[in-house]
Design a protein around this motif. Structure first.
Motif, PDB file in Angstrom:
ATOM      1  N   LEU A  85      -6.488  29.567  -7.118  1.00  0.00           N
ATOM      2  CA  LEU A  85      -5.234  28.837  -6.902  1.00  0.00           C
ATOM      3  C   LEU A  85      -4.915  28.723  -5.407  1.00  0.00           C
ATOM      4  O   LEU A  85      -4.423  27.705  -4.937  1.00  0.00           O
ATOM      5  CB  LEU A  85      -4.116  29.566  -7.639  1.00  0.00           C
ATOM      6  CG  LEU A  85      -2.853  28.769  -7.912  1.00  0.00           C
ATOM      7  CD1 LEU A  85      -2.250  29.192  -9.249  1.00  0.00           C
ATOM      8  CD2 LEU A  85      -1.815  28.952  -6.841  1.00  0.00           C
ATOM      9  N   LEU A  86      -5.212  29.787  -4.659  1.00  0.00           N
ATOM     10  CA  LEU A  86      -4.939  29.754  -3.220  1.00  0.00           C
ATOM     11  C   LEU A  86      -6.066  29.055  -2.457  1.00  0.00           C
ATOM     12  O   LEU A  86      -5.958  28.827  -1.258  1.00  0.00           O
ATOM     13  CB  LEU A  86      -4.760  31.177  -2.680  1.00  0.00           C
ATOM     14  CG  LEU A  86      -3.500  31.910  -3.140  1.00  0.00           C
ATOM     15  CD1 LEU A  86      -3.487  33.341  -2.623  1.00  0.00           C
ATOM     16  CD2 LEU A  86      -2.244  31.204  -2.657  1.00  0.00           C
ATOM     17  N   ASN A  87      -7.144  28.761  -3.171  1.00  0.00           N
ATOM     18  CA  ASN A  87      -8.281  28.066  -2.568  1.00  0.00           C
ATOM     19  C   ASN A  87      -8.877  28.860  -1.404  1.00  0.00           C
ATOM     20  O   ASN A  87      -9.091  28.329  -0.322  1.00  0.00           O
ATOM     21  CB  ASN A  87      -7.840  26.661  -2.112  1.00  0.00           C
ATOM     22  CG  ASN A  87      -9.010  25.714  -1.999  1.00  0.00           C
ATOM     23  OD1 ASN A  87     -10.114  26.012  -2.473  1.00  0.00           O
ATOM     24  ND2 ASN A  87      -8.793  24.578  -1.357  1.00  0.00           N
ATOM     25  N   VAL A  88      -9.082  30.168  -1.663  1.00  0.00           N
ATOM     26  CA  VAL A  88      -9.738  31.023  -0.657  1.00  0.00           C
ATOM     27  C   VAL A  88     -11.100  31.460  -1.207  1.00  0.00           C
ATOM     28  O   VAL A  88     -11.315  31.434  -2.418  1.00  0.00           O
ATOM     29  CB  VAL A  88      -8.867  32.256  -0.292  1.00  0.00           C
ATOM     30  CG1 VAL A  88      -7.628  31.833   0.473  1.00  0.00           C
ATOM     31  CG2 VAL A  88      -8.484  33.069  -1.504  1.00  0.00           C
ATOM     32  N   PRO A  89     -12.021  31.827  -0.306  1.00  0.00           N
ATOM     33  CA  PRO A  89     -13.415  32.025  -0.733  1.00  0.00           C
ATOM     34  C   PRO A  89     -13.600  33.095  -1.807  1.00  0.00           C
ATOM     35  O   PRO A  89     -13.124  34.219  -1.650  1.00  0.00           O
ATOM     36  CB  PRO A  89     -14.125  32.471   0.552  1.00  0.00           C
ATOM     37  CG  PRO A  89     -13.160  32.294   1.660  1.00  0.00           C
ATOM     38  CD  PRO A  89     -11.797  32.107   1.114  1.00  0.00           C
ATOM     39  N   ALA A  90     -14.278  32.717  -2.852  1.00  0.00           N
ATOM     40  CA  ALA A  90     -14.496  33.635  -3.979  1.00  0.00           C
ATOM     41  C   ALA A  90     -15.371  34.814  -3.584  1.00  0.00           C
ATOM     42  O   ALA A  90     -15.263  35.893  -4.167  1.00  0.00           O
ATOM     43  CB  ALA A  90     -15.127  32.878  -5.133  1.00  0.00           C
ATOM     44  N   GLU A 143      -6.184  19.115   0.749  1.00  0.00           N
ATOM     45  CA  GLU A 143      -4.910  19.166   0.025  1.00  0.00           C
ATOM     46  C   GLU A 143      -4.842  20.419  -0.837  1.00  0.00           C
ATOM     47  O   GLU A 143      -5.485  20.488  -1.879  1.00  0.00           O
ATOM     48  CB  GLU A 143      -4.806  17.889  -0.829  1.00  0.00           C
ATOM     49  CG  GLU A 143      -3.400  17.344  -0.957  1.00  0.00           C
ATOM     50  CD  GLU A 143      -2.477  17.628   0.237  1.00  0.00           C
ATOM     51  OE1 GLU A 143      -1.553  18.427   0.051  1.00  0.00           O
ATOM     52  OE2 GLU A 143      -2.703  17.080   1.336  1.00  0.00           O
ATOM     53  N   ASP A 144      -4.126  21.407  -0.410  1.00  0.00           N
ATOM     54  CA  ASP A 144      -3.960  22.608  -1.239  1.00  0.00           C
ATOM     55  C   ASP A 144      -2.711  23.375  -0.815  1.00  0.00           C
ATOM     56  O   ASP A 144      -1.955  22.912   0.049  1.00  0.00           O
ATOM     57  CB  ASP A 144      -5.215  23.504  -1.198  1.00  0.00           C
ATOM     58  CG  ASP A 144      -5.509  24.062   0.193  1.00  0.00           C
ATOM     59  OD1 ASP A 144      -4.690  23.864   1.112  1.00  0.00           O
ATOM     60  OD2 ASP A 144      -6.559  24.703   0.364  1.00  0.00           O
ATOM     61  N   ILE A 145      -2.497  24.529  -1.408  1.00  0.00           N
ATOM     62  CA  ILE A 145      -1.260  25.282  -1.169  1.00  0.00           C
ATOM     63  C   ILE A 145      -1.197  25.781   0.283  1.00  0.00           C
ATOM     64  O   ILE A 145      -0.117  25.843   0.882  1.00  0.00           O
ATOM     65  CB  ILE A 145      -1.123  26.435  -2.203  1.00  0.00           C
ATOM     66  CG1 ILE A 145       0.251  27.105  -2.115  1.00  0.00           C
ATOM     67  CG2 ILE A 145      -2.215  27.459  -2.077  1.00  0.00           C
ATOM     68  CD1 ILE A 145       0.544  28.074  -3.276  1.00  0.00           C
ATOM     69  N   ILE A 146      -2.339  26.079   0.880  1.00  0.00           N
ATOM     70  CA  ILE A 146      -2.334  26.543   2.278  1.00  0.00           C
ATOM     71  C   ILE A 146      -1.923  25.387   3.198  1.00  0.00           C
ATOM     72  O   ILE A 146      -1.100  25.540   4.093  1.00  0.00           O
ATOM     73  CB  ILE A 146      -3.705  27.135   2.684  1.00  0.00           C
ATOM     74  CG1 ILE A 146      -4.015  28.359   1.807  1.00  0.00           C
ATOM     75  CG2 ILE A 146      -3.730  27.509   4.166  1.00  0.00           C
ATOM     76  CD1 ILE A 146      -5.307  29.087   2.126  1.00  0.00           C
ATOM     77  N   ASN A 194       3.656  35.066   3.637  1.00  0.00           N
ATOM     78  CA  ASN A 194       3.849  34.426   2.327  1.00  0.00           C
ATOM     79  C   ASN A 194       2.529  34.319   1.565  1.00  0.00           C
ATOM     80  O   ASN A 194       2.433  34.649   0.381  1.00  0.00           O
ATOM     81  CB  ASN A 194       4.406  33.009   2.540  1.00  0.00           C
ATOM     82  CG  ASN A 194       5.489  32.646   1.564  1.00  0.00           C
ATOM     83  OD1 ASN A 194       6.348  33.469   1.271  1.00  0.00           O
ATOM     84  ND2 ASN A 194       5.449  31.430   1.047  1.00  0.00           N
ATOM     85  N   LEU A 195       1.502  33.853   2.274  1.00  0.00           N
ATOM     86  CA  LEU A 195       0.206  33.677   1.609  1.00  0.00           C
ATOM     87  C   LEU A 195      -0.348  35.036   1.177  1.00  0.00           C
ATOM     88  O   LEU A 195      -0.886  35.173   0.073  1.00  0.00           O
ATOM     89  CB  LEU A 195      -0.770  32.957   2.545  1.00  0.00           C
ATOM     90  CG  LEU A 195      -0.408  31.485   2.828  1.00  0.00           C
ATOM     91  CD1 LEU A 195      -1.245  30.929   3.973  1.00  0.00           C
ATOM     92  CD2 LEU A 195      -0.585  30.618   1.575  1.00  0.00           C
TER      93      LEU A 195
END
Ligand code: HEM
Length: 403
Positions: A150-155, A211-214, A235-236
């Motif tokens: 959801l946060l689009n950070v590296p798995a 385009e993402d939450i960050i 926040n993140l």
């Protein structure tokens, strides 16, 4: 102006957790302690921690919702995030994230992903030994995989996220100043690393927008007169942490309770609706125990005078077992009716942003788990609790799965 200037790490040096429930036994079963206080009054003052413990439902609700009198600021190890700021900054920070947590959005974008992740985890864990640690195999990895997505950070940073989250949610080994200092040092390091990660993610998007939450946070920060980069990083980090150990404990509490209450078969046949049972788990074994606050003025709660600057804890897990509000509160009774709602996700301006996500994860997980196994038994002789001033539930949960 940023609220991160107003530091007050972890609310100062005193523990939030009362010494009466700081040990293994107290963490596993804090309810008699809450009941004992409640018999006398809805709250008590603890001189050791210079803190009021609030256990009556109405007083707890008052303490967590009256944000002008009781603030969440400076009560958390993550200062400057939505959870640790007051208005108007809080609303601005919440606004940066909230579209991504709407039930409709989650259902459309994330339900298929949650289903795929649950299937992968089930395929992996059920292919091997029928003895598994439910926490390690399912309850830890699922929330982290989903929130990272959801946060689009590296798995590939998953293991690090998990370690940071656990460090940030853990209580000190004991109530000694040394144990406090050691934990604070570890937590400071974890926070620093987490914020470095998000700064790198921000740099990546500033070089090449996506385009993402960050990105949404970056845009809002540019347009805002109220918040700065430190708020965005906080926040993140909060979003990554808040949805992690909480959901882990929710899933584990459900597996533990369904076996203990011997209702797995009833859930499989639909005799007991899954959603009723999950809702009751949140009341009966609330994964987040306290609502920590500091009085912003001289005030009163449940007839007791509270001075400005006083620390108070509205114990959600105590409110959810208040016999004035719930009949036979120490009984697990799915489908019970309420006059007043349980408050496992808090209430008021800080009401859990991730509640729809946590509920969706639990629902998808149990629909599939109940479908794929014949049943399970918890095989541990004793439940080993997560020791924390925040979180309630098992640290490990060995089970034998019948399939
Ligand atoms: C069963 C799992 C969860 C439980 C029991 C839970 C519980 C809570 C509670 C009690 C609060 C309010 C604390 C207070 O008033 O002091 C809260 C706030 C919050 N939770 Fe959760 N949570 C869960 C899952 C999640 C998830 C999956 C996320 C996703 C990121 C999340 C994100 C947040 C955030 C961002 C806040 C702060 C909201 C604000 O200050 O406006 N939580 N949660």
């Amino acid at each position: 102006m940023s609220e991160t200037d107003e530091r007050g790490e972890a609310g100062g040096e005193k523990p939030w957790i009362p010494h009466e429930i700081a040990d293994r036994e107290g963490q596993l079963n804090p309810y008699p302690f809450f009941a004992e206080i409640r018999e006398e009054a809805p709250l008590r003052y603890d001189p050791q921690r210079d803190t009021y413990d609030i256990v009556g439902y109405d007083a707890v609700v008052e303490s967590i919702t009256q944000h002008e009198r009781f603030t969440r600021r400076n009560t958390s190890y993550i200062n400057g995030s939505l959870l640790s700021t007051g208005e108007p900054i809080h609303s601005e920070l919440r606004g940066m994230a909230q579209d991504y947590f709407q039930p409709g959005f989650l259902k459309e974008r994330y339900r298929p992903k949650i289903e795929a992740r649950v299937d992968e985890l089930l395929d992996g864990a059920l292919a091997g030994d029928d003895h598994i640690d439910f926490v390690e195999e399912f309850a830890k990895p699922l929330p982290i995989l989903i929130i990272a997505e959801l946060l689009n950070v590296p798995a590939e940073r998953m293991d690090t996220f998990r370690k940071w989250s656990a460090t940030l949610a853990t209580a000190p080994e004991d109530n000694s100043p040394e144990a406090f200092a050691a934990l604070e040092k570890k937590q400071g390091k974890a926070m620093g690393e987490l914020q470095e990660l998000f700064q790198a993610e921000i740099d990546r998007r500033e070089a090449s927008p996506m385009e993402d939450i960050i990105m949404n946070h970056i845009r809002s920060e540019r347009e805002s007169d109220l918040v700065d980069r430190s708020n965005v990083l906080a926040n993140l980090s909060m979003l990554l942490i808040a949805g992690n150990v909480t959901t882990t404990q929710y899933l584990a509490n459900a597996v533990w309770t369904f076996d203990e209450e011997d209702i797995v078969e009833d859930l499989q046949t639909g005799e007991i609706p899954l959603m009723d049972a999950l809702e009751e788990v949140l009341r009966y074994r609330s994964p987040v125990m306290p609502g920590k606050r500091i009085a912003t003025q001289n005030t009163e709660i449940a007839g007791v005078r509270i001075e400005e600057g006083q620390r108070i804890v509205g114990w959600l897990s105590a409110a959810n077992r208040d016999p004035e509000v719930f009949d036979d509160p120490d009984e697990f009774r799915p489908g019970r009716t309420y006059e007043r709602e349980p408050i496992p996700f808090g209430k008021g301006i800080h009401y859990c942003l991730g509640a729809p996500l946590a509920n969706m994860e639990a629902r998808v997980f149990f629909e599939k788990f109940l479908d794929r196994v014949d049943g399970w038994e918890v095989t541990a002789d004793e439940i080993d609790p997560f020791v924390s001033s925040e979180i309630y539930g098992p640290r490990q949960l060995p089970i034998r799965v019948r399939s």
